[in-house]
Design an enzyme around this catalytic site. Structure first.
Site, mmCIF file in Angstrom:
data_model
loop_
_atom_site.group_PDB
_atom_site.id
_atom_site.type_symbol
_atom_site.label_atom_id
_atom_site.label_comp_id
_atom_site.label_asym_id
_atom_site.label_seq_id
_atom_site.Cartn_x
_atom_site.Cartn_y
_atom_site.Cartn_z
ATOM 1 N N HIS A 81 11.515 7.416 -6.106
ATOM 2 C CA HIS A 81 11.396 5.975 -6.255
ATOM 3 C C HIS A 81 12.759 5.319 -6.088
ATOM 4 O O HIS A 81 13.812 5.984 -6.146
ATOM 5 C CB HIS A 81 10.764 5.602 -7.598
ATOM 6 C CG HIS A 81 11.492 6.123 -8.788
ATOM 7 N ND1 HIS A 81 12.546 5.452 -9.372
ATOM 8 C CD2 HIS A 81 11.316 7.255 -9.511
ATOM 9 C CE1 HIS A 81 12.982 6.145 -10.415
ATOM 10 N NE2 HIS A 81 12.274 7.236 -10.513
ATOM 11 N N SER A 123 8.218 0.160 -12.183
ATOM 12 C CA SER A 123 7.469 1.360 -12.539
ATOM 13 C C SER A 123 7.113 2.152 -11.295
ATOM 14 O O SER A 123 7.029 1.605 -10.189
ATOM 15 C CB SER A 123 6.192 0.955 -13.289
ATOM 16 O OG SER A 123 5.271 2.024 -13.346
ATOM 17 N N LYS A 124 6.900 3.453 -11.485
ATOM 18 C CA LYS A 124 6.455 4.285 -10.372
ATOM 19 C C LYS A 124 5.134 3.788 -9.800
ATOM 20 O O LYS A 124 4.795 4.076 -8.654
ATOM 21 C CB LYS A 124 6.302 5.748 -10.826
ATOM 22 C CG LYS A 124 7.617 6.477 -11.052
ATOM 23 C CD LYS A 124 7.370 7.934 -11.370
ATOM 24 C CE LYS A 124 8.684 8.704 -11.528
ATOM 25 N NZ LYS A 124 8.464 10.139 -11.802
ATOM 26 N N ARG A 125 4.375 3.051 -10.609
ATOM 27 C CA ARG A 125 3.081 2.539 -10.149
ATOM 28 C C ARG A 125 3.213 1.307 -9.271
ATOM 29 O O ARG A 125 2.277 0.913 -8.601
ATOM 30 C CB ARG A 125 2.194 2.223 -11.358
ATOM 31 C CG ARG A 125 1.788 3.450 -12.155
ATOM 32 C CD ARG A 125 0.850 3.081 -13.280
ATOM 33 N NE ARG A 125 1.519 2.286 -14.294
ATOM 34 C CZ ARG A 125 2.212 2.801 -15.304
ATOM 35 N NH1 ARG A 125 2.327 4.109 -15.422
ATOM 36 N NH2 ARG A 125 2.789 2.015 -16.196
ATOM 37 N N ASP A 126 4.380 0.677 -9.266
ATOM 38 C CA ASP A 126 4.595 -0.495 -8.414
ATOM 39 C C ASP A 126 4.746 -0.044 -6.964
ATOM 40 O O ASP A 126 5.539 0.860 -6.673
ATOM 41 C CB ASP A 126 5.853 -1.253 -8.845
ATOM 42 C CG ASP A 126 5.732 -1.830 -10.242
ATOM 43 O OD1 ASP A 126 4.613 -2.233 -10.611
ATOM 44 O OD2 ASP A 126 6.750 -1.878 -10.969
#
Length: 513
Positions: free
Chosen positions: A32, A272-275
Site C-alpha cells: 500500500h 486504510s488497506k481497504r481504500d
C-alpha cells in the site's frame, strides 16, 4: 509522553557515521502507498548520506504470509527504482534477510536475555491478565502487565509447572523515564508507569515482533529507523532492549528513531488497506509512472522547500537530509497525484512514452501478436503508435488513457465497436447524409494526408452541406474512432488509413435507419 520539535540536530549527525537504514515489510497483502512512502523515505535518506538501504522481510506470521505478496514487494521496489543494497535475491553480510530463516538466531538471543536477567518466564493465565486490566481501569491506572511473575521463586515456578501452566518470555522494563530525540518530532519521553513488561516469545516458542525487529536492527547494524507514526509507542519498549543487546555484545549502538506522519484518506481518516487508492496495484493498473508516483509520495509529509513540488528521484536524494519531515498527518489527494503524474508523462521523450504504452495495448489485446520474438508490436504497429504520441501526450494523465484515445487504430475491423451512448446521441438520421458525403469526398482523394483530408471534408460538409464544424465532424469522429472524444480528427483519419476509414463510414451510415 512529552515532546519538543528540533529534529535537525540528530538528522544531520547522520553524516558523521555510515548510515544504514532498513525497510522491513510483512508479505501479507498488496503493498500500500503508506508502506511504499516509508520505503522511499528510507531509500532517499540512505542515498543522501551515502549509506546502505537494507530490505528485509518480516515473515514470522506464517498464517498470513503469501508468496504472491512477497513477490509483489520485490516487484514494487524494483518498479519504483528503489534498489536495495542488502536483502532478498542480493544477500549481504548480515543475512539471511527473511525472518523465517532466522529462528535459531532469535531463540539464542532470547535465551541470553533470560540468562542475563533482562527477561523472565511469565506463567500468568489469560484470565489473570484480564483481571489485572480490569483492576487498572477501576483504579484509573493505565492498563498493563502488573509484574506478577517478575520475581518468582524456584518453588513458585515449580508449582506453576506442576499445574500444567505454560509460560511466555517477558522483557523486564527498567523503572525510569524513557527518552529519545526523534528525527521528526524532537525530544520525546515516556513515563515508566505507562510502559510495561512485554512479551518477547510466545508459549509455543515462536518469537514476536517485539523481539525479532530490534534483534534484526541490532545484528544488521541499523543506524537510523524511519517508520510510521503507528509504531511510535513501540520505541520506548525497544530502547532498553537495544541497551540490553549492547550489554550482551549483540549490538553496537541504539539506532536513531524517526516517526513519519500518518497518510490520511477521505474524511480525515487514516488511509486504510481497504481504500482503493491505498492499494499500490491500482497505480500499476492505471499506468502511473514511477517518476510521478515517487514525486507525489515524497510530498506526503515532506517538503523540498521553496514551494518546489516537481522533482526527480535524483533531486529528492540530494535534498532529503531528514530535516523537513512534517509532524502533521499528510492527506492523500488522488487528483493531485494524477496532476503530478501528468507533468512527468509530458516530459518523456516520445519514443520512451510509446514504449511504456505498448504493454497496455498488448494487455488489452489490441496488438496483432505477430511481432517478432522479443517484441510486443510489429514494425507497422510500432510506427503507428509512435506517430500518435504528438497527438495524445499533452492530453494524457496516466498510460492507460492511451487505450481509449488510440485503441481504435489497433482494433481489427471485426472487433471494432462504437460506444453505445455516443452512437445513440450522434449517429442519428440527420448524421446519415453527413457520413455519406464524407465517404464520397474521401473516396476521391489521391493524397491521403492530414492536410488533404482536412480540405476535402471541409469542402464537402461545411461548404457543400452548409454545416457548422462541430455538427459536421462529430458524427465522423464517432464513426471512425468509436467515441465522441479522440485525438485530432484529420490526423486520426490519416493514421487509420483509407480503406479502414471508408469502411467505418459506410458501416456507420448503414446502421442508421
Amino acid at each position: 509522553m512529552t515532546s519538543s520539535t528540533d529534529p535537525a540536530a540528530t538528522a544531520t549527525d547522520a553524516a558523521a557515521s555510515i548510515v544504514r537504514v532498513r525497510f522491513p515489510p510483512s508479505p501479507t497483502g498488496d503493498p500500500h502507498v503508506g508502506m511504499v512512502r516509508s520505503a522511499l523515505f528510507n531509500y532517499a535518506f540512505a542515498r543522501h548520506y551515502g549509506g546502505a538501504f537494507v530490505f528485509r522481510i518480516e515473515d514470522t506470521d506464517a498464517a498470513r504470509n503469501t508468496e504472491a505478496s512477497y513477490r509483489a514487494l520485490l516487484d514494487t521496489l524494483r518498479w519504483m527504482g528503489l534498489e536495495w543494497d542488502e536483502g532478498p535475491e542480493i544477500g549481504g553480510a548480515y543475512g539471511p534477510y527473511r525472518q523465517s530463516e532466522r529462528t535459531e538466531i532469535y531463540a539464542d538471543i532470547a535465551t541470553r536475555l533470560k540468562d542475563a536477567g533482562y527477561a523472565y518466564d511469565c506463567y500468568c493465565t489469560a484470565a489473570e491478565l484480564e483481571a489485572g486490566r480490569e483492576r487498572a481501569k477501576a483504579e484509573k491506572r493505565t492498563p498493563g502487565y502488573e509484574g506478577t511473575c517478575r520475581n518468582l521463586t524456584a518453588e513458585q515456578v515449580a508449582r506453576h509447572q506442576a499445574e500444567g501452566r505454560t509460560s511466555v518470555l517477558r522483557f523486564r522494563m527498567p523503572d525510569k523515564p524513557l527518552s529519545w530525540n526523534d528525527l521528526v518530532r524532537g525530544e520525546i519521553t515516556f513515563a515508566p508507569e505507562n510502559v510495561f513488561d512485554y512479551v518477547l516469545v510466545r508459549a509455543d516458542g515462536s518469537p514476536l515482533y517485539t523481539l525479532v525487529n530490534p534483534v534484526d536492527d541490532a545484528l544488521m547494524r541499523i543506524t537510523h529507523v524511519l517508520r510510521g507514526e503507528d509504531l511510535l509507542s513501540s520505541t520506548p519498549r525497544q530502547l532498553p532492549l537495544h541497551e540490553a543487546l549492547i550489554d550482551l555484545g549483540v549490538a553496537e549502538r541504539v539506532p536513531e528513531f524517526g516517526h513519519l506522519p500518518y497518510v490520511m484518506g477521505e474524511g480525515n481518516k487514516k488511509l486504510s488497506k481497504r481504500d482503493p487508492e491505498a492499494s499500490f496495484s491500482y497505480y500499476l493498473k492505471q499506468g502511473f509512472l514511477p517518476e510521478g508516483l515517487l514525486n507525489y509520495l515524497a510530498l506526503l509529509g515532506w517538503s523540498m522547500g521553496d514551494d518546489q513540488e516537481l522533482f526527480s528521484k535524483q533531486e529528492l536524494v540530494g535534498a532529503f537530509d531528514g530535516t523537513r519531515i512534517s509532524v502533521n498527518p499528510a492527506r492523500f489527494d488522488l487528483k493531485k497525484c494524477e496532476a503530478i503524474n501528468a507533468v512527468h508523462l509530458r516530459r518523456l521523450e516520445p519514443e520512451d512514452l510509446a514504449k511504456r504504452i505498448l504493454p497496455f495495448l498488448a494487455d488489452a489485446g489490441l496488438l496483432s501478436g505477430a511481432a517478432p520474438e522479443g517484441h510486443l508490436a510489429t514494425d507497422a504497429e510500432w510506427h503507428t503508435l509512435l506517430a500518435t504520441i504528438p497527438l495524445i501526450q499533452e492530453r494524457m494523465v496516466v498510460l492507460s488513457d492511451a487505450l481509449g484515445m488510440i485503441g481504435f487504430l489497433f482494433t481489427p475491423e471485426e472487433s471494432f465497436a462504437i460506444e453505445p451512448d455516443d452512437a445513440a446521441k450522434f449517429l442519428t438520421p440527420e448524421a446519415k447524409p453527413v457520413l455519406e458525403a464524407a465517404n464520397e469526398a474521401l473516396s476521391s482523394l489521391t493524397d491521403w494526408t492530414t492536410a488533404a483530408i482536412d480540405e476535402a471534408l471541409r469542402a464537402a460538409l461545411i461548404e457543400g452541406l452548409g454545416l457548422k464544424p462541430k455538427v459536421a465532424f462529430t458524427a465522423i469522429r464517432v464513426a471512425v474512432t468509436g467515441r465522441r472524444v479522440s485525438p485530432p480528427l484529420f490526423e486520426s483519419i490519416e493514421l487509420l488509413g483509407r480503406d479502414r476509414t471508408l469502411a467505418r463510414l459506410r458501416s456507420a451510415a448503414q446502421t442508421i435507419a
